[in-house]
Write an enzyme that holds these catalytic residues in place. Structure first.
Site, PDB file in Angstrom:
ATOM      1  CG  HIS A 369      11.457 -10.453 -25.538  1.00  0.00           C
ATOM      2  ND1 HIS A 369      11.917 -10.426 -24.248  1.00  0.00           N
ATOM      3  CD2 HIS A 369      10.781 -11.605 -25.673  1.00  0.00           C
ATOM      4  CE1 HIS A 369      11.546 -11.531 -23.628  1.00  0.00           C
ATOM      5  NE2 HIS A 369      10.846 -12.269 -24.477  1.00  0.00           N
ATOM      6  CE  LYS A 560      23.380  -2.484 -20.028  1.00  0.00           C
ATOM      7  NZ  LYS A 560      21.978  -2.697 -19.740  1.00  0.00           N
ATOM      8  NE  ARG A 561      25.481  -9.575 -27.937  1.00  0.00           N
ATOM      9  CZ  ARG A 561      25.198 -10.509 -28.821  1.00  0.00           C
ATOM     10  NH1 ARG A 561      24.662 -11.665 -28.422  1.00  0.00           N
ATOM     11  NH2 ARG A 561      25.457 -10.352 -30.105  1.00  0.00           N
ATOM     12  CE  LYS A 566      21.423  -4.341 -24.874  1.00  0.00           C
ATOM     13  NZ  LYS A 566      20.668  -4.597 -23.633  1.00  0.00           N
ATOM     14  CB  THR A 668      17.079  -9.159 -16.800  1.00  0.00           C
ATOM     15  OG1 THR A 668      17.990  -9.547 -17.842  1.00  0.00           O
ATOM     16  CG2 THR A 668      15.648  -9.409 -17.227  1.00  0.00           C
ATOM     17  CE  LYS A 672      20.731 -11.091 -15.040  1.00  0.00           C
ATOM     18  NZ  LYS A 672      21.451 -11.252 -16.331  1.00  0.00           N
TER      19      LYS A 672
HETATM   20  C1  LIG Z   1      21.407 -10.534 -17.521  1.00  0.00           C
HETATM   21  C2  LIG Z   1      22.275 -10.825 -18.669  1.00  0.00           C
HETATM   22  C3  LIG Z   1      22.083 -10.146 -19.878  1.00  0.00           C
HETATM   23  C4  LIG Z   1      21.045  -9.058 -20.048  1.00  0.00           C
HETATM   24  O1  LIG Z   1      21.598  -7.826 -19.674  1.00  0.00           O
HETATM   25  P1  LIG Z   1      20.861  -6.439 -20.001  1.00  0.00           P
HETATM   26  O2  LIG Z   1      21.662  -5.446 -19.254  1.00  0.00           O
HETATM   27  O3  LIG Z   1      19.469  -6.567 -19.447  1.00  0.00           O
HETATM   28  O4  LIG Z   1      20.885  -6.253 -21.455  1.00  0.00           O
HETATM   29  C5  LIG Z   1      22.919 -10.438 -20.937  1.00  0.00           C
HETATM   30  N1  LIG Z   1      23.899 -11.356 -20.823  1.00  0.00           N
HETATM   31  C6  LIG Z   1      24.121 -12.022 -19.675  1.00  0.00           C
HETATM   32  C7  LIG Z   1      25.240 -13.003 -19.601  1.00  0.00           C
HETATM   33  C8  LIG Z   1      23.312 -11.790 -18.558  1.00  0.00           C
HETATM   34  O5  LIG Z   1      23.538 -12.471 -17.424  1.00  0.00           O
END
Ligand SMILES: *Cc1c(COP(=O)(O)O)cnc(C)c1O
Length: 822
Positions: A369, A560-561, A566, A668, A672
């Site tokens: 990952h 995101k985190r 990022k 991911t 979304k």
């Molecule tokens: C999808 C998701 C992530 C991953 O987000 P990235 O932008 O791909 O880092 C992290 N936390 C939650 C709650 C998510 O639904």
């Protein structure tokens, strides 16, 4: 006990019509919860509703287990230290196709399903993307018909709850089990003993080389499973998620207790339970503590013992394990399983090492990952050896086996051999879990096309030379049930009315929307849905955190985190620059924007926490300046989690995917957003590359250096100071932050953070800034052309079907697991 009589009458499968449901809800409330409808609390209603839904799922669950049993086919085991599930009720009623009936049933009782649903706590047994992927995969495996079991840990405290206090992140424990968890079933009969430390001696009969051994652990705990049913779409299949909880072998040492040592009597019990008490909250960085290694071994050993037990029960001979079981390692967290399976085969089942090794390699496959060096797991040899002495021997045996082979191959010099070794000999000796997972697997996959190529060129360069067939790509995906159908029913209905319902079973049918991208009437309806979702988010945020935002502004979202790679910092610096620009040129036509941020920082990650504070400091100044009122606003949404995510993605206009190229394995969140019709502004990183290929270059806004350019730039010797000197806009923004414009109470708060950009700028914020700022101007231009924006948004949704995790799972099933689908 005698076997129960065959042909006992089975209970009738439960019915789905709303009068039956209403009656059952009241019955559960009365006889299971012990409350009268008149004085039941909201939580009691939630509990009763879940029990009624659960009964329907149990019918399908029992049917599925029976099918697996009769089928005698291969099973898939997905091992993951994290499952970021979120709420389950809406998922369950929606996948069981009983949403309308349940709504009707509850409204006949004067109860609102939406209100009750909001009370369900998030199961937040994960940090971010990796854990959420595991949850999407569980749902997709049940949907496409993979006979699968998920295995993980039942943390009592999952991901911490984030509060923002005076702009700073504060971490509070999340007690998701406080009201009980009606979704889980304890299965004590499938408990196993897990050992740690102790001594290893020659076994009575020494068999093979390296020989069978006898390990006598010094410390033992019991792993007890809790099973949660995972329903696939249309309830066709229900798989199990089995999460392990640690229990003491002796709950209380009575002799000690009676002798008056009350604390001592409970010490063992407390020590055992602390194993599964809390999830490590560090995302993409190694938590090097021994408790972490203990957690990893604990759940992996329990899972493998369970898998081997089930295999022998069903097929008799453990030697056929690889024909009937595929075990997927979600990152290296369960990689110790490679050594554990060899141990079980050699020491417990009397199989010779060479054969055991072959069986293990055929059974395991591994998903990598991350390429971030700070996230690649390795354990100091002394720690590993003390905690897992037998596994240490086996790691050496495996290493000898692999290195012997490598040395025979031409071109494998000492440097290449030391790179593939399971033991890192540079400095303190460490066990490399990535290498162990790699050599112990028959397939190793990356999570996007770019990331897979980079794996071959970087971390696994030499292992790839040795095993050129092993690395393969499986680009991540997300489940459209949760991330479209449940969180955006308005969009789902519009699509159904436009192209029919086939896309609900096959997301790739969404391509039929392409021909409506230019259709003015459809554009209007599509953007009307978006507006509705933005209004809903605005209302929510007002209650949730007091933010007042205008639904007509562009919702520009980065959730995101919080991590330096990022680059939330790039986004914040842009906000500051934009703030300057708007004030300097009030006469220009600025697109009104709300920049929304959300995300948690690891509690020990200083810069990430400072970035949260900066976002809040900048927000306070900008949001209170009448000069930019109605044009720019910043909101930091506290406690970003799956349930917040379900409100944010559908309401987004612009998706920020701006990582330093080469550093985000896939992402991911980007998918979304795309599903829900947001435009992406992003770098050519992770799955953004594939999103661009699917939506077309004209429907995405790409900026910044490529991964190759980033690497070359570093190679050449990058001087951020020169770059900053040449960009007036950037320099002004950095100077404002550095000089305390946003932190008058502590003018030097951000000195270190900004110095980092001047001095090394490891994440290339300065190098990409101008390109990003220009890309944002392009976004403004597109925004000013409503029809163009609508067309691009539609194209995003229309071409998102490939990013369904059903597609990803089918690829795993075909190329890696070799399992037939139902
Ligand atoms: C999808 C998701 C992530 C991953 O987000 P990235 O932008 O791909 O880092 C992290 N936390 C939650 C709650 C998510 O639904």
């Amino acid at each position: 006990m005698n076997k129960p009589q065959k042909g006992l009458p089975r209970p009738e499968p439960r019915q789905f019509d709303s009068t039956v449901l209403a009656k059952e809800v009241v019955e559960r409330l009365t006889y299971r919860i012990g409350k009268d409808a008149a004085n039941a609390h909201k939580h009691d209603w939630l509990h009763a509703v879940i029990l009624v839904i659960r009964d329907r799922i149990i019918d399908a669950w029992i049917r599925t287990k029976k099918e697996f049993h009769e089928d005698k086919g291969k099973r898939v085991y997905y091992l993951s230290l994290e499952f970021l599930i979120g709420r389950l009720m809406r998922d369950a009623v929606s996948n069981m196709e009983m949403l309308e009936q349940m709504q009707e049933a509850l409204s006949s009782l004067n109860v609102d399903l939406d209100v009750v649903a909001e009370l369900e706590p998030d199961a937040a047994l994960g940090n971010g993307g990796l854990g959420r992927l595991a949850a999407c995969f569980m749902e997709s495996m049940a949907t496409v018909g993979v006979p699968a079991y998920g295995y993980g840990i039942r943390y009592v405290n999952g991901m911490f709850r984030q509060e923002i206090s005076d702009g700073w992140q504060v971490e509070l424990p999340e007690t998701w089990l406080a009201h009980g968890n009606p979704w889980e079933f304890e299965r004590r009969e499938f408990s196993y003993e897990i050992g740690f430390a102790g001594k290893v001696e020659a076994a009575e009969e020494t068999l093979g080389t390296p020989a069978k051994m006898k390990w006598s652990p010094q410390e033992r705990v019991v792993a007890t499973p809790y099973d949660t049913p995972i329903v696939g779409w249309r309830g066709n299949q229900v798989n199990s998620l089995r999460l392990w909880s640690a229990k003491p072998i002796d709950p209380i040492l009575l002799d000690q207790f009676n002798a008056g040592d009350h604390q001592g009597a409970l010490r063992e019990s407390n020590r055992a339970q602390s194993l599964t008490r809390v999830l490590y909250p560090a995302d993409s960085s190694l938590a090097g503590q021994s408790l972490r290694l203990r957690q990893e071994y604990f759940f992996t050993s329990a899972s493998l013992q369970d898998i081997v037990r089930r295999h022998i029960q069903d097929f008799g001979d453990v030697r056929t394990l690889h024909e009937k079981a595929s075990i997927q390692l979600n990152d290296t967290h369960p990689a110790v399983g490679v050594a554990e399976l060899v141990r079980l085969l050699v020491d417990v089942h009397d199989i010779e090492f060479a054969e055991a090794w072959e069986i293990a390699r055929e059974t395991f496959s591994y998903t990598n990952h991350t390429l971030l060096p700070e996230a690649l797991e390795s354990w100091p040899v002394p720690l590993f050896e003390r905690l897992l002495p037998r596994h240490m021997q086996l790691v050496y045996a495996i290493n000898a086996h692999i290195l012997k082979k490598a040395r025979k191959i031409e071109g494998f010099d000492d440097a290449a051999v030391s790179a593939i070794s399971l033991i890192d000999e540079n400095g303190e000796r460490r066990v490399r879990m990535g290498n162990l997972a790699f050599v112990g697997s028959h397939k190793v996959n990356g999570v996007s096309a770019l990331h897979t190529e980079l794996m071959k060129q970087t971390v696994f360069k030499d292992l790839h030379k040795l095993y050129p067939e092993r690395i393969n790509n499986k680009t991540n995906g997300v489940t459209f049930r949760r991330w479209m159908m449940q969180c955006n029913p308005e969009l789902t209905s519009l699509i159904e009315a436009t192209i029919g319902a086939d896309f609900k079973d096959d997301a790739e049918q969404l391509v039929r929307l392409n021909k409506f991208a230019d259709d003015a009437a459809f554009q209007e309806k599509f953007m009307e849905v978006k507006l509705q979702k933005k209004i809903a988010l605005s209302n929510h945020l007002k209650n949730y955190c007091g933010a007042k935002i205008d639904p007509n502004a562009m919702f520009d979202i980065q959730i995101k985190r919080i991590h330096e790679y990022k680059r939330q910092l790039l986004n914040i610096v842009h906000a500051v620059a934009l703030y300057d620009q708007i004030r300097s040129h009030p006469e220009l036509d600025w697109a009104p924007r709300v920049k929304i941020f959300g995300g948690k920082a690891a509690p020990s990650y200083h810069n990430a926490k400072l970035i949260i504070k900066l976002a809040n400091d900048v927000a306070r100044v900008i949001n209170n300046d009448p000069a930019v009122q109605g044009l720019l606003k910043i909101v930091f949404v506290p406690n970003y989690n799956v349930s917040q995510a379900e409100r944010l993605f559908p309401a987004a206009d612009l998706s920020e995917q701006i990582s330093t190229a080469g550093m985000e394995a896939s992402g991911t969140g980007n998918m979304k957003f795309q599903v829900n019709g947001a435009l992406t502004i992003g770098t050519l990183d992770g799955a953004n590359v594939e999103i661009k290929e699917h939506v077309g270059d004209e429907n995405i806004v790409i900026f910044g250096m490529t991964a190759e350019e980033v690497a070359a730039r570093r190679e050449q010797g990058y001087s951020p100071r020169d770059v900053i000197e040449q960009s007036k806009e950037l320099k002004q923004a950095l100077t404002a932050i550095q000089s305390g414009t946003f932190s008058p109470d502590d003018p030097h708060r951000y000195s270190g953070l900004i110095d980092g950009i001047y001095e090394h700028d490891w994440f290339m914020v300065a190098a990409d800034f101008d390109s990003y700022s220009n890309a944002q101007r392009r976004v403004d231009e597109i925004w000013s052309d409503k029809k163009l924006w609508a067309k691009m948004a539609i194209k995003n949704t229309a071409n998102s079907g490939w990013f369904s995790s059903d597609r990803t799972i089918r690829q795993y099933a075909e190329d890696i697991w070799k399992v037939g689908l139902k």
